[in-house]
Design an enzyme around this catalytic site. Structure first.
Site, PDB file in Angstrom:
ATOM      1  CE1 TYR A 196     -46.155  82.110  -8.339  1.00  0.00           C
ATOM      2  CE2 TYR A 196     -46.245  82.861 -10.966  1.00  0.00           C
ATOM      3  CZ  TYR A 196     -46.793  82.896  -9.305  1.00  0.00           C
ATOM      4  OH  TYR A 196     -47.439  84.038  -9.160  1.00  0.00           O
ATOM      5  CB  SER A 221     -50.552  83.824 -12.532  1.00  0.00           C
ATOM      6  OG  SER A 221     -49.534  84.150 -13.061  1.00  0.00           O
ATOM      7  CG  ASP A 250     -45.991  79.571   7.663  1.00  0.00           C
ATOM      8  OD1 ASP A 250     -46.394  79.510   6.518  1.00  0.00           O
ATOM      9  OD2 ASP A 250     -44.950  78.910   8.078  1.00  0.00           O
TER      10      ASP A 250
END
Length: 249
Positions: free
Chosen positions: A162, A145, A65
């Site tokens: 985000y 991104s 995780d």
């Protein structure tokens, strides 16, 4: 994976390797003969990727995780004890929780920063420590991104924080690159910033983005390979790639 390192057994550690871009990168590198260690919560999906391997490499899985520091430390300890020193670290894990910022619960905001920023930072820290200890000629790839550089002019709502997490990644890459230079480490760092990619990651936007041009996960994987295959003296610091709209003339 430059020419100078071609005779050295390459070991790549990839976070978020169970699906999408991470899975495509894992398969591509393994088919180049690289030993790949994939970290994700769904290890069975990573194991299944070996069915796509036609080269001499292999993909190993480790449940992790990546929003929890103790899990990351355990995974790096496993890698340290099981494999030769990693030569490639690919920080790919990330999440998007679609919502308006005005309606985003505090937990969702924290979860986004915990995985996208804090988790990535811890992986970078542990990867750098491992490469530094072993005096590795290494290469770190960070999956960023286009939203880490600018917000598109065509509004797609529900991005929440985000883009803020990805702007943090842009700054983090610049800081770590300076640190690598200051410590005189033979490690490259490349930030890959794709636009919209056609993966399950976009499922929450299915209607809003249905008609927009999209990259394939394999396009991003090939960009990673391009950066890895540059000569030792070449560092590709940033790759930004967008899908083009095609028009009938």
């Amino acid at each position: 994976m430059s020419d100078a390192a071609s005779n050295v057994q390459q070991v790549a550690l990839i976070t978020g390797a169970s699906a999408g871009i991470g899975a495509q990168i894992a398969v591509l590198l393994a088919n180049k003969g690289i030993t790949v260690v994939g970290l994700a919560r769904r290890v069975e999906l990573i194991d299944d990727l070996n069915n796509q391997i036609t080269g001499s490499g292999k993909i190993y899985s480790r449940q992790c995780d990546l929003s929890k520091e103790e899990c990351i430390l355990s995974a790096f300890q496993y890698v340290r004890e099981t494999f030769p020193s990693i030569t490639i670290l690919i920080c790919n894990a990330g999440m998007l929780k679609a919502n308006f910022i005005s309606e985003s619960p505090g937990k969702d905001i924290k979860d986004l920063f915990d995985l996208n920023v804090v988790g990535t930072s811890i992986c970078l820290r542990e990867g750098l420590k491992l490469m530094k200890t072993n005096k590795t000629n290494g290469h770190i790839i960070v999956m960023n991104s286009i939203l880490g550089h600018r917000i598109p002019e065509v509004p797609v709502p529900l991005f929440s924080v985000y883009p803020a997490t990805k702007h943090a990644i842009t700054a983090l890459c610049q800081t770590v690159r300076q640190e690598i230079h200051f410590l005189k480490l033979n490690i490259k760092l490349t930030s890959i910033s794709p636009g919209m990619v056609d993966t399950d990651f976009l499922s929450v936007y299915s209607r809003a983005v249905a008609e927009l041009p999209k990259l394939k996960a394999s396009d991003v994987a090939k960009a990673v390979l391009f950066a890895l295959e540059t000569p030792d003296y070449v560092q590709v610091e940033e790759i930004i790639l967008q899908a083009m709209g095609r028009y009938d003339l």
